[in-house]
Design a protein around this motif. Structure first.
Motif, PDB file in Angstrom:
ATOM      1  N   ARG A 123       0.725  -1.416   0.008  1.00 16.55           N
ATOM      2  CA  ARG A 123      -0.018   0.053  -0.173  1.00 16.55           C
ATOM      3  C   ARG A 123       0.808   1.472  -0.047  1.00 16.55           C
ATOM      4  NH1 ARG A 123      -3.096  -0.670   4.422  1.00 16.55           N
ATOM      5  NH2 ARG A 123      -4.148  -2.450   3.675  1.00 16.55           N
ATOM      6  N   LYS A 124       1.829   1.287   0.818  1.00 15.59           N
ATOM      7  CA  LYS A 124       2.875   2.483   1.016  1.00 15.59           C
ATOM      8  C   LYS A 124       3.568   2.504  -0.439  1.00 15.59           C
ATOM      9  CE  LYS A 124       6.821   3.792   3.313  1.00 15.59           C
ATOM     10  NZ  LYS A 124       7.940   3.374   4.266  1.00 15.59           N
ATOM     11  N   GLU A 125       3.965   1.475  -1.138  1.00 13.84           N
ATOM     12  CA  GLU A 125       4.614   1.619  -2.457  1.00 13.84           C
ATOM     13  C   GLU A 125       3.758   2.309  -3.523  1.00 13.84           C
ATOM     14  OE1 GLU A 125       7.966   1.046  -3.651  1.00 13.84           O
ATOM     15  OE2 GLU A 125       8.324   0.940  -1.396  1.00 13.84           O
ATOM     16  N   ASN A 127       1.038   4.040  -3.135  1.00 15.83           N
ATOM     17  CA  ASN A 127       0.713   5.535  -2.599  1.00 15.83           C
ATOM     18  C   ASN A 127       1.979   6.646  -3.060  1.00 15.83           C
ATOM     19  OD1 ASN A 127      -1.999   4.798  -1.987  1.00 15.83           O
ATOM     20  ND2 ASN A 127      -1.258   4.495   0.155  1.00 15.83           N
ATOM     21  N   LYS A 128       3.044   6.049  -3.317  1.00 15.82           N
ATOM     22  CA  LYS A 128       4.000   6.902  -3.722  1.00 15.82           C
ATOM     23  C   LYS A 128       3.642   7.795  -4.825  1.00 15.82           C
ATOM     24  CE  LYS A 128       7.895   4.884  -1.515  1.00 15.82           C
ATOM     25  NZ  LYS A 128       9.495   4.454  -1.756  1.00 15.82           N
TER      26      LYS A 128
END
Length: 128
Positions: A123-125, A127-128
């Motif tokens: 999810r973090k990747e 949302n970049k």
């Protein structure tokens, strides 16, 4: 000894009987596999097997999807159309090995994490 024309006609009839489009797909998938294995050498026999299978499936499945999407089935009626279809099948298999390799590298880096941690990292990747 048979005449060249007779044996050539028999082999062409055999090719059509076996399915010229299927043969073109098999040749395209095989060539795509060889190319990607030469460009990016597998690190282990397991990776080689996965790469080979994914490239062949990507070639045949992707090539069939492109041919179906654009309505190119009529190309199978002509020898040069089969060659063009072979090129499509070949091209569709090339990215499959890269996608599978990227996926395996992503999984390998996170093999000690549980599913929630992997989902959070993904999810973090994204949302970049």
């Amino acid at each position: 000894m048979s005449e060249p024309i007779t044996s050539g006609a028999a082999s062409m009839a055999g090719w059509k009987l076996l399915g010229g489009a299927a043969g073109a797909s098999a040749i395209g998938a095989g060539l795509a596999s060889v190319v990607v294995m030469c460009v990016t050498t597998p690190r282990s026999p397991k990776e080689w097997a996965v790469g080979l299978i994914s490239t062949v499936v990507g070639s045949i499945g992707g090539g069939a999807a492109v041919i179906q999407h654009y309505g190119l089935q009529s190309w199978a009626q002509e020898p040069m159309g089969l060659v063009a279809m072979l090129g499509l099948v070949f091209t569709c298999g090339l990215p499959a090995w890269a996608l599978v390799r990227w996926l395996f590298n992503f999984i390998e880096r996170r093999k000690s994490q549980d599913l929630a941690e992997v989902a959070a990292a993904l999810r973090k990747e994204l949302n970049k």
